[in-house]
Design a protein around this motif. Structure first.
Motif, PDB file in Angstrom:
ATOM      1  N   PRO A 299       0.791  -1.238   0.000  1.00  0.00           N
ATOM      2  CA  PRO A 299       0.000   0.000   0.000  1.00  0.00           C
ATOM      3  C   PRO A 299       0.824   1.289   0.000  1.00  0.00           C
ATOM      4  CG  PRO A 299       0.097  -0.864   2.220  1.00  0.00           C
ATOM      5  CD  PRO A 299       0.854  -1.842   1.364  1.00  0.00           C
ATOM      6  N   HIS A 300       2.075   1.264  -0.436  1.00  0.00           N
ATOM      7  CA  HIS A 300       2.919   2.452  -0.620  1.00  0.00           C
ATOM      8  C   HIS A 300       3.015   3.294   0.653  1.00  0.00           C
ATOM      9  CE1 HIS A 300       2.829   1.471  -4.867  1.00  0.00           C
ATOM     10  NE2 HIS A 300       1.519   1.492  -4.841  1.00  0.00           N
ATOM     11  N   ARG A 301       3.441   2.653   1.714  1.00  0.00           N
ATOM     12  CA  ARG A 301       3.589   3.368   2.988  1.00  0.00           C
ATOM     13  C   ARG A 301       4.589   4.524   2.838  1.00  0.00           C
ATOM     14  NH1 ARG A 301       2.987  -2.035   4.382  1.00  0.00           N
ATOM     15  NH2 ARG A 301       1.247  -2.449   5.825  1.00  0.00           N
ATOM     16  N   GLY A 302       4.187   5.680   3.271  1.00  0.00           N
ATOM     17  CA  GLY A 302       5.022   6.859   3.119  1.00  0.00           C
ATOM     18  C   GLY A 302       4.879   7.532   1.768  1.00  0.00           C
ATOM     19  N   GLY A 303       3.970   7.014   0.920  1.00  0.00           N
ATOM     20  CA  GLY A 303       3.747   7.598  -0.396  1.00  0.00           C
ATOM     21  C   GLY A 303       4.542   6.912  -1.493  1.00  0.00           C
ATOM     22  N   LYS A 304       4.099   7.111  -2.706  1.00  0.00           N
ATOM     23  CA  LYS A 304       4.785   6.528  -3.848  1.00  0.00           C
ATOM     24  C   LYS A 304       6.089   7.266  -4.128  1.00  0.00           C
ATOM     25  CE  LYS A 304       0.579   4.888  -6.125  1.00  0.00           C
ATOM     26  NZ  LYS A 304      -0.289   5.003  -7.321  1.00  0.00           N
ATOM     27  N   ARG A 305       7.111   6.499  -4.437  1.00  0.00           N
ATOM     28  CA  ARG A 305       8.404   7.053  -4.835  1.00  0.00           C
ATOM     29  C   ARG A 305       8.832   6.389  -6.145  1.00  0.00           C
ATOM     30  NH1 ARG A 305       8.753   5.705   0.400  1.00  0.00           N
ATOM     31  NH2 ARG A 305      10.098   3.917  -0.012  1.00  0.00           N
ATOM     32  N   PHE A 306       9.668   7.093  -6.887  1.00  0.00           N
ATOM     33  CA  PHE A 306      10.026   6.614  -8.216  1.00  0.00           C
ATOM     34  C   PHE A 306      11.541   6.614  -8.410  1.00  0.00           C
ATOM     35  CE2 PHE A 306       5.790   8.392  -8.444  1.00  0.00           C
ATOM     36  CZ  PHE A 306       5.085   7.426  -9.135  1.00  0.00           C
ATOM     37  N   ASN A 307      12.003   5.625  -9.172  1.00  0.00           N
ATOM     38  CA  ASN A 307      13.410   5.504  -9.526  1.00  0.00           C
ATOM     39  C   ASN A 307      13.664   6.055 -10.925  1.00  0.00           C
ATOM     40  OD1 ASN A 307      14.220   3.983  -7.147  1.00  0.00           O
ATOM     41  ND2 ASN A 307      13.144   2.229  -8.038  1.00  0.00           N
ATOM     42  N   ALA A 308      14.919   6.215 -11.252  1.00  0.00           N
ATOM     43  CA  ALA A 308      15.319   6.606 -12.597  1.00  0.00           C
ATOM     44  C   ALA A 308      15.567   5.357 -13.442  1.00  0.00           C
ATOM     45  CB  ALA A 308      16.592   7.448 -12.530  1.00  0.00           C
ATOM     46  N   PRO A 309      15.514   5.486 -14.763  1.00  0.00           N
ATOM     47  CA  PRO A 309      15.882   4.351 -15.619  1.00  0.00           C
ATOM     48  C   PRO A 309      17.319   3.922 -15.359  1.00  0.00           C
ATOM     49  CG  PRO A 309      14.791   6.071 -16.890  1.00  0.00           C
ATOM     50  CD  PRO A 309      15.082   6.649 -15.536  1.00  0.00           C
ATOM     51  N   ILE A 310      17.586   2.651 -15.588  1.00  0.00           N
ATOM     52  CA  ILE A 310      18.956   2.138 -15.518  1.00  0.00           C
ATOM     53  C   ILE A 310      19.481   2.016 -16.936  1.00  0.00           C
ATOM     54  CG2 ILE A 310      20.402   0.171 -14.870  1.00  0.00           C
ATOM     55  CD1 ILE A 310      18.592  -0.306 -12.506  1.00  0.00           C
ATOM     56  N   VAL A 311      20.632   2.624 -17.178  1.00  0.00           N
ATOM     57  CA  VAL A 311      21.239   2.651 -18.508  1.00  0.00           C
ATOM     58  C   VAL A 311      22.368   1.623 -18.549  1.00  0.00           C
ATOM     59  CG1 VAL A 311      22.423   4.077 -20.204  1.00  0.00           C
ATOM     60  CG2 VAL A 311      20.678   5.091 -18.716  1.00  0.00           C
ATOM     61  N   VAL A 312      22.340   0.771 -19.561  1.00  0.00           N
ATOM     62  CA  VAL A 312      23.366  -0.266 -19.702  1.00  0.00           C
ATOM     63  C   VAL A 312      24.078  -0.087 -21.032  1.00  0.00           C
ATOM     64  CG1 VAL A 312      23.852  -2.744 -19.782  1.00  0.00           C
ATOM     65  CG2 VAL A 312      22.013  -1.879 -18.307  1.00  0.00           C
ATOM     66  N   ASP A 313      25.397   0.065 -20.980  1.00  0.00           N
ATOM     67  CA  ASP A 313      26.231   0.094 -22.181  1.00  0.00           C
ATOM     68  C   ASP A 313      26.799  -1.295 -22.401  1.00  0.00           C
ATOM     69  OD1 ASP A 313      25.759   2.753 -22.652  1.00  0.00           O
ATOM     70  OD2 ASP A 313      27.660   3.448 -21.808  1.00  0.00           O
ATOM     71  N   LEU A 314      26.514  -1.840 -23.561  1.00  0.00           N
ATOM     72  CA  LEU A 314      26.891  -3.223 -23.859  1.00  0.00           C
ATOM     73  C   LEU A 314      27.546  -3.274 -25.227  1.00  0.00           C
ATOM     74  CD1 LEU A 314      26.494  -6.133 -22.668  1.00  0.00           C
ATOM     75  CD2 LEU A 314      24.403  -6.260 -24.017  1.00  0.00           C
ATOM     76  N   GLU A 315      28.622  -4.020 -25.342  1.00  0.00           N
ATOM     77  CA  GLU A 315      29.264  -4.203 -26.626  1.00  0.00           C
ATOM     78  C   GLU A 315      28.611  -5.361 -27.365  1.00  0.00           C
ATOM     79  OE1 GLU A 315      33.484  -4.589 -26.244  1.00  0.00           O
ATOM     80  OE2 GLU A 315      33.763  -2.415 -26.464  1.00  0.00           O
ATOM     81  N   LEU A 316      28.213  -5.103 -28.614  1.00  0.00           N
ATOM     82  CA  LEU A 316      27.541  -6.110 -29.429  1.00  0.00           C
ATOM     83  C   LEU A 316      28.184  -6.141 -30.814  1.00  0.00           C
ATOM     84  CD1 LEU A 316      23.821  -5.310 -28.506  1.00  0.00           C
ATOM     85  CD2 LEU A 316      25.129  -7.334 -27.820  1.00  0.00           C
ATOM     86  N   PRO A 317      28.055  -7.255 -31.495  1.00  0.00           N
ATOM     87  CA  PRO A 317      28.644  -7.355 -32.844  1.00  0.00           C
ATOM     88  C   PRO A 317      27.899  -6.472 -33.839  1.00  0.00           C
ATOM     89  CG  PRO A 317      27.368  -9.319 -32.349  1.00  0.00           C
ATOM     90  CD  PRO A 317      27.439  -8.532 -31.085  1.00  0.00           C
ATOM     91  N   THR A 318      28.634  -5.929 -34.773  1.00  0.00           N
ATOM     92  CA  THR A 318      28.025  -5.153 -35.859  1.00  0.00           C
ATOM     93  C   THR A 318      27.586  -6.073 -36.976  1.00  0.00           C
ATOM     94  OG1 THR A 318      30.177  -4.777 -36.867  1.00  0.00           O
ATOM     95  CG2 THR A 318      29.394  -3.118 -35.321  1.00  0.00           C
TER      96      THR A 318
END
Length: 351
Positions: free
Chosen positions: A328-347
């Motif tokens: 029930p969101h005790r203390g009120g609703k709070r929000f996070n930021a997006p998580i950014v992931v840098d990943l190396e991938l084949p071209t």
């Protein structure tokens, strides 16, 4: 050749748009939404969420459902829809169409996989295989649930050559602890990830466990793994929640390329940049099988036995929950930021 590809990861937005939740979408190549697009699956909630996802400036947006997206689980909604919408029932097929047709840039995965090629002229021109599934287990009656006895078969559908896995549920003992108790993630999913060993696994569902872990898997057949819990900026920080796996600011993942043939002629038919590879939710599947069009399956991209994939060592597991509290969101609703992931991938081509 491999290049950095930036993924912005979110989950559990529960019908809140970025402006309402107080977060900004970062600049990136791919947006991943790991489910709970809505609070109760209403059409107005779906339209609102899909509008901001469609407008977001990412070349590709990968979207799955979650347990709160009740109208997107047609079988479940036919039985329990009145529990959520006692005045007017939604049409599940129309709700699904809202998500699937919101934008050509959206890859809507319903316990299926896709091969994605990024083609923007100023983009990384990389290619990856992603599997996405809406399933999770929750107390009470919610959409996309499953019995524990069915879990091993369910998660055996993840292709062994998946580079990225997106599930609403977290795996057991990884980013899955509630504030009031211990881990609640799926043990069978954890076992499946230990077999597949994707570079990135994105989940949500357990709001309090937002964050990331780097998992170095043990030898085949062993349950033990080395786990390093990552550190992100504290709530309210203006710093980006960045997970750098490219080797520039953090140790690179100890994984070889999963795509062994980088030729665009064999990966895709001409002018096609997204190839859906498996049947939709509810259709029969063969564990560890992938339905490739015969003209596009590269010979060097097999679903081979686990013991020949020992060169994959690590997975970064991200719980990207935006809503930081559970009902029930005790203390009120709070929000996070997006998580950014840098990943190396084949071209897929040389610039």
């Amino acid at each position: 050749m491999r290049r950095k590809t930036r993924f912005a990861c979110v989950s559990d937005t529960h019908a809140y748009a970025p402006a309402e939740a107080g977060f900004r979408l970062p600049v990136g190549d791919v947006l991943i939404h790991a489910g709970d697009l809505t609070n109760q699956g209403r059409m107005d909630e779906l339209r609102k969420t899909m509008d901001w996802i469609a407008e977001a400036d990412f070349e590709v947006k990968i979207v799955i459902c979650g347990n709160h997206d009740v109208s997107l689980d047609a079988d479940f909604y036919s039985k329990y829809g009145l529990k959520f919408h006692d005045h007017r029932l939604e049409d599940p097929q129309k709700c699904i169409e809202v998500v699937a047709t919101a934008s050509s840039s959206i890859v809507f995965l319903r316990h299926q996989s896709a091969l994605v090629r990024l083609t923007r002229p100023n983009g990384p021109n990389t290619v990856f295989k992603v599997f996405g599934s809406p399933y999770s287990q929750s107390p009470g009656t919610w959409a996309f649930g499953y019995e524990s006895a069915d879990a091993p078969t369910l998660w055996s559908h993840i292709p062994l050559d998946a580079d990225i896995v997106v599930t609403h549920t977290p795996p057991h003992s990884h980013c899955d602890s509630r504030a009031t108790g211990g881990p609640v993630g799926c043990k069978a999913l954890r076992q499946a990830l230990g077999q597949v060993r994707p570079s990135l696994a994105v989940c949500g569902h357990v709001h309090e466990s937002r964050g990331y872990e780097r998992v170095r898997w043990a030898s085949r057949g062993s349950e033990e793994a080395q786990i390093v819990r990552g550190a992100l900026p504290p709530p309210g920080s203006k710093k980006q929640s960045l997970v750098d796996l490219t080797g520039k600011k953090a140790q690179r993942l100890e994984n070889d390329s999963h795509l062994l043939d980088d030729s665009p002629a064999t990966l895709f038919p001409p002018a096609q940049n997204i190839l859906i590879l498996t049947d939709e939710l509810g259709e029969p599947h063969t564990p560890h099988s992938t339905s490739y069009p015969s003209e596009s399956r590269p010979d060097g991209y097999p679903n081979d036995p686990p013991n020949s994939r020992s060169h994959r060592q690590e997975t970064c597991i991200v719980n990207a929950a935006i809503l930081a509290t559970s009902w029930p969101h005790r203390g009120g609703k709070r929000f996070n930021a997006p998580i950014v992931v840098d990943l190396e991938l084949p071209t897929w081509q040389e610039k």
